[in-house]
Design an enzyme around this catalytic site. Sequence first.
Site, PDB file in Angstrom:
ATOM      1  N   GLY A  32       0.811  -1.221   0.000  1.00 18.73           N
ATOM      2  CA  GLY A  32       0.000   0.000   0.000  1.00 18.73           C
ATOM      3  C   GLY A  32       0.840   1.264   0.000  1.00 18.73           C
ATOM      4  N   ILE A  58       1.608   3.852   2.286  1.00 18.25           N
ATOM      5  CA  ILE A  58       2.644   4.152   3.290  1.00 18.25           C
ATOM      6  C   ILE A  58       3.576   2.949   3.448  1.00 18.25           C
ATOM      7  N   ASP A 102       0.629  -8.934   2.042  1.00 17.76           N
ATOM      8  CA  ASP A 102      -0.470  -8.040   1.625  1.00 17.76           C
ATOM      9  C   ASP A 102      -1.460  -8.875   0.829  1.00 17.76           C
ATOM     10  N   ASN A 119      -6.312  -3.424  -1.668  1.00 17.02           N
ATOM     11  CA  ASN A 119      -6.340  -1.995  -2.012  1.00 17.02           C
ATOM     12  C   ASN A 119      -5.003  -1.555  -2.620  1.00 17.02           C
ATOM     13  N   ASP A 145      -3.573 -12.904   3.523  1.00 14.56           N
ATOM     14  CA  ASP A 145      -4.434 -12.080   4.375  1.00 14.56           C
ATOM     15  C   ASP A 145      -3.991 -12.250   5.823  1.00 14.56           C
ATOM     16  N   SER A 166      -3.799   6.664  14.045  1.00 18.06           N
ATOM     17  CA  SER A 166      -4.192   7.871  13.322  1.00 18.06           C
ATOM     18  C   SER A 166      -4.572   8.961  14.304  1.00 18.06           C
ATOM     19  N   TYR A 210     -14.267   3.391  11.118  1.00 17.85           N
ATOM     20  CA  TYR A 210     -12.831   3.330  10.827  1.00 17.85           C
ATOM     21  C   TYR A 210     -12.046   3.877  12.020  1.00 17.85           C
ATOM     22  N   LYS A 212      -9.446   2.008  14.981  1.00 11.72           N
ATOM     23  CA  LYS A 212      -8.078   2.396  15.379  1.00 11.72           C
ATOM     24  C   LYS A 212      -7.986   2.524  16.902  1.00 11.72           C
ATOM     25  N   PHE A 216      -0.657  12.035  11.211  1.00  9.49           N
ATOM     26  CA  PHE A 216      -1.546  13.138  10.874  1.00  9.49           C
ATOM     27  C   PHE A 216      -1.974  12.940   9.404  1.00  9.49           C
ATOM     28  N   ASN A 217      -1.734  13.837   8.481  1.00 12.96           N
ATOM     29  CA  ASN A 217      -2.264  13.610   7.122  1.00 12.96           C
ATOM     30  C   ASN A 217      -1.138  13.288   6.132  1.00 12.96           C
ATOM     31  N   ASN A 240     -10.995  10.244  -1.688  1.00 10.94           N
ATOM     32  CA  ASN A 240     -11.700  10.875  -0.563  1.00 10.94           C
ATOM     33  C   ASN A 240     -10.869  12.005   0.023  1.00 10.94           C
TER      34      ASN A 240
HETATM   35  P1  NAD Z   1      -3.360   1.459   1.811  1.00 10.02           P
HETATM   36  O1  NAD Z   1      -4.758   1.009   1.606  1.00 10.02           O
HETATM   37  O2  NAD Z   1      -2.640   2.049   0.661  1.00 10.02           O
HETATM   38  O3  NAD Z   1      -2.485   0.262   2.402  1.00 10.02           O
HETATM   39  C1  NAD Z   1      -3.028  -0.754   3.211  1.00 10.02           C
HETATM   40  C2  NAD Z   1      -2.608  -2.077   2.613  1.00 10.02           C
HETATM   41  O4  NAD Z   1      -3.115  -3.141   3.425  1.00 10.02           O
HETATM   42  C3  NAD Z   1      -3.150  -2.301   1.198  1.00 10.02           C
HETATM   43  O5  NAD Z   1      -2.081  -2.650   0.353  1.00 10.02           O
HETATM   44  C4  NAD Z   1      -4.139  -3.459   1.352  1.00 10.02           C
HETATM   45  O6  NAD Z   1      -4.201  -4.256   0.198  1.00 10.02           O
HETATM   46  C5  NAD Z   1      -3.591  -4.174   2.562  1.00 10.02           C
HETATM   47  N1  NAD Z   1      -4.576  -4.947   3.346  1.00 10.02           N
HETATM   48  C6  NAD Z   1      -5.793  -4.524   3.785  1.00 10.02           C
HETATM   49  N2  NAD Z   1      -6.373  -5.502   4.505  1.00 10.02           N
HETATM   50  C7  NAD Z   1      -5.510  -6.549   4.530  1.00 10.02           C
HETATM   51  C8  NAD Z   1      -5.548  -7.837   5.107  1.00 10.02           C
HETATM   52  N3  NAD Z   1      -6.602  -8.243   5.821  1.00 10.02           N
HETATM   53  N4  NAD Z   1      -4.492  -8.655   4.935  1.00 10.02           N
HETATM   54  C9  NAD Z   1      -3.418  -8.259   4.202  1.00 10.02           C
HETATM   55  N5  NAD Z   1      -3.336  -7.047   3.633  1.00 10.02           N
HETATM   56  C10 NAD Z   1      -4.364  -6.204   3.787  1.00 10.02           C
HETATM   57  O7  NAD Z   1      -3.381   2.489   3.040  1.00 10.02           O
HETATM   58  P2  NAD Z   1      -2.237   3.437   3.587  1.00 10.02           P
HETATM   59  O8  NAD Z   1      -2.640   4.836   3.321  1.00 10.02           O
HETATM   60  O9  NAD Z   1      -0.916   2.962   3.148  1.00 10.02           O
HETATM   61  O10 NAD Z   1      -2.417   3.205   5.148  1.00 10.02           O
HETATM   62  C11 NAD Z   1      -1.655   2.246   5.855  1.00 10.02           C
HETATM   63  C12 NAD Z   1      -2.134   2.208   7.292  1.00 10.02           C
HETATM   64  O11 NAD Z   1      -2.022   3.507   7.868  1.00 10.02           O
HETATM   65  C13 NAD Z   1      -3.593   1.793   7.439  1.00 10.02           C
HETATM   66  O12 NAD Z   1      -3.713   0.984   8.586  1.00 10.02           O
HETATM   67  C14 NAD Z   1      -4.308   3.114   7.639  1.00 10.02           C
HETATM   68  O13 NAD Z   1      -5.496   2.966   8.380  1.00 10.02           O
HETATM   69  C15 NAD Z   1      -3.261   3.895   8.432  1.00 10.02           C
HETATM   70  N6  NAD Z   1      -3.428   5.342   8.279  1.00 10.02           N
HETATM   71  C16 NAD Z   1      -3.457   5.881   7.026  1.00 10.02           C
HETATM   72  C17 NAD Z   1      -3.643   7.258   6.891  1.00 10.02           C
HETATM   73  C18 NAD Z   1      -3.695   7.874   5.514  1.00 10.02           C
HETATM   74  O14 NAD Z   1      -4.168   9.006   5.383  1.00 10.02           O
HETATM   75  N7  NAD Z   1      -3.243   7.224   4.459  1.00 10.02           N
HETATM   76  C19 NAD Z   1      -3.787   8.065   8.025  1.00 10.02           C
HETATM   77  C20 NAD Z   1      -3.722   7.469   9.286  1.00 10.02           C
HETATM   78  C21 NAD Z   1      -3.544   6.102   9.405  1.00 10.02           C
HETATM   79  C1  UD1 Z   2      -9.781  12.029   6.677  1.00  5.82           C
HETATM   80  C2  UD1 Z   2     -10.630  11.161   7.558  1.00  5.82           C
HETATM   81  C3  UD1 Z   2      -9.782  10.631   8.710  1.00  5.82           C
HETATM   82  C4  UD1 Z   2      -8.563   9.887   8.171  1.00  5.82           C
HETATM   83  C5  UD1 Z   2      -7.778  10.850   7.261  1.00  5.82           C
HETATM   84  C6  UD1 Z   2      -6.585  10.214   6.626  1.00  5.82           C
HETATM   85  C7  UD1 Z   2     -12.929  11.976   7.327  1.00  5.82           C
HETATM   86  C8  UD1 Z   2     -14.072  12.624   8.009  1.00  5.82           C
HETATM   87  N1  UD1 Z   2     -11.778  11.893   8.027  1.00  5.82           N
HETATM   88  O1  UD1 Z   2      -9.281  13.077   7.474  1.00  5.82           O
HETATM   89  O2  UD1 Z   2     -10.544   9.751   9.524  1.00  5.82           O
HETATM   90  O3  UD1 Z   2      -7.730   9.463   9.239  1.00  5.82           O
HETATM   91  O4  UD1 Z   2      -8.652  11.313   6.213  1.00  5.82           O
HETATM   92  O5  UD1 Z   2      -6.959   9.191   5.737  1.00  5.82           O
HETATM   93  O6  UD1 Z   2     -13.049  11.518   6.208  1.00  5.82           O
HETATM   94  N2  UD1 Z   2     -11.416  18.462   1.835  1.00  5.82           N
HETATM   95  C9  UD1 Z   2     -12.093  19.255   0.915  1.00  5.82           C
HETATM   96  N3  UD1 Z   2     -12.470  18.671  -0.262  1.00  5.82           N
HETATM   97  C10 UD1 Z   2     -12.207  17.358  -0.577  1.00  5.82           C
HETATM   98  C11 UD1 Z   2     -11.497  16.579   0.377  1.00  5.82           C
HETATM   99  C12 UD1 Z   2     -11.129  17.157   1.577  1.00  5.82           C
HETATM  100  O7  UD1 Z   2     -12.357  20.427   1.150  1.00  5.82           O
HETATM  101  O8  UD1 Z   2     -12.591  16.900  -1.653  1.00  5.82           O
HETATM  102  C13 UD1 Z   2     -10.972  19.088   3.092  1.00  5.82           C
HETATM  103  C14 UD1 Z   2     -11.543  18.448   4.351  1.00  5.82           C
HETATM  104  O9  UD1 Z   2     -12.758  19.050   4.708  1.00  5.82           O
HETATM  105  C15 UD1 Z   2     -10.411  18.709   5.362  1.00  5.82           C
HETATM  106  C16 UD1 Z   2      -9.136  18.690   4.512  1.00  5.82           C
HETATM  107  O10 UD1 Z   2      -9.579  18.919   3.174  1.00  5.82           O
HETATM  108  O11 UD1 Z   2     -10.545  19.999   5.921  1.00  5.82           O
HETATM  109  C17 UD1 Z   2      -8.401  17.352   4.559  1.00  5.82           C
HETATM  110  O12 UD1 Z   2      -9.308  16.310   4.227  1.00  5.82           O
HETATM  111  P1  UD1 Z   2      -8.843  14.782   4.088  1.00  5.82           P
HETATM  112  O13 UD1 Z   2      -7.665  14.724   3.192  1.00  5.82           O
HETATM  113  O14 UD1 Z   2     -10.033  13.975   3.724  1.00  5.82           O
HETATM  114  O15 UD1 Z   2      -8.313  14.404   5.552  1.00  5.82           O
HETATM  115  P2  UD1 Z   2      -9.055  14.521   6.985  1.00  5.82           P
HETATM  116  O16 UD1 Z   2     -10.370  15.185   6.871  1.00  5.82           O
HETATM  117  O17 UD1 Z   2      -8.089  15.129   7.906  1.00  5.82           O
END
Ligand code: NAD
Ligand code: UD1
Length: 365
Positions: A35, A37, A56, A60, A83, A149, A174, A178, A203-204, A223
Amino acid sequence: MRVDKDYIRAKQDRLTEQIITMPASTHILVTGGAGYIGSHTALALLQAGFDVTVIDNLSNSSDESLKRVARIAGKAPRFVKADIRDREQLNAVFGMQPVNAVIHFAGLKAVGESVQVPLRYYDNNVAGTLRLCEAMAEHGVFTLVFSSSATVYGDPATVPIREDQPLGTPTNPYGRSKLMIEQMLTDLAASDARWHVALLRYFNPVGAHESGLMGEDPNGIPNNLLPYIAQVAAGKLRELSVFGNDYPTADGTGVRDYIHVVDLAEGHLSALNALKARPGVSVWNLGTGQGYSVLEMIRAFELASGKTIPFRIAPRRAGDIAMCFADASRAEIELGWRARRRLKAMMEDTWRWQAGNPEGYRTKP
Ligand code: NAD
Ligand code: UD1
């Protein structure tokens, strides 16, 4: 909190030494490593000399991300398509070669989807982590770095957010998954002193590897803000909806702490290193400490890409909060780590990835 820069610099020098001299036999299992990160972290681990196995189920992601990792690192991580909820597959992975530590990214992360199909989220995220911990204990592996998160803080009473601030109520399954996992891992570590657990509250995460070969590859319409902006810039989406301009922030739009994914990946190596001397549970925010509004993000992306981002003001998105940014000083002091890449690099790297890979990993290199 006062930050002693000399102390931090000395710690960072030691840390660099430790990572470079890490014995090649240190074997890290990375769940969810194909994935976004996870793949950047797998790359950082390989580059630091670790031996890496990725598990993995590709629900996704695609294994193309790992081919790109291999291309950049000059060596490939071992990949097992499996899995984490499957006990037999986990046993097989742990049985292949002794594992020293696990970095656990695998999970589902789409907030809206988690409201529609909550059980899928609790099963994948909570039950998946439970199965993983059982297998780890059975195979004598007790070091775990977990992807948590900032969502666990809910709507914070004050910003910047410190790790010892009270946890909030996440607004969706979700986020609750966490929080449950954090509680489960805390109970586990309290029950058995062999566990060394890091809860990393991201954070983000944004940005991409500077090579332009790796980045975020969302399924369908993104999203999150930055992938959406990038697809508008590329002409794949018409305009951005700015979710609310009546928040109590400087320009009325939401403020977040965006962190470059490569900085985030490096934070995992620092956490892994620190865990050696830290039994029990350690909690670290991984953020920059700096918040940017949606309008600031649009302007910064326009500057980096030379593209105009059409947008319109839309109603607030349910569950959104006004402001969220980290107090990042605990990680700086305890890990000797801080995010170094600025907003400009986050934007330029995102655009390089988007422009060079319009279909994400499906783009032919
Ligand atoms: P991602 O979806 O790109 O990566 C997650 C990976 O896990 C994917 O490759 C998916 O195929 C794999 N996966 C899902 N379920 C599985 C299972 N049951 N068995 C094996 N593999 C499985 O997401 P990411 O953005 O890289 O996020 C990684 C982690 O960080 C996640 O746990 C996510 O919740 C957490 N996180 C992400 C964000 C963000 O904004 N991206 C923010 C905070 C926390
Ligand atoms: C979202 C998730 C959060 C998750 C994080 C990282 C929600 C409610 N929260 O957070 O649980 O941990 O992503 O994956 O979904 N924005 C726009 N237009 C868009 C998209 C976003 O204006 O099309 C704004 C949002 O209102 C926010 C900022 O951009 O103010 C960041 O949004 P986003 O990237 O979705 O992250 P979070 O809202 O912080």
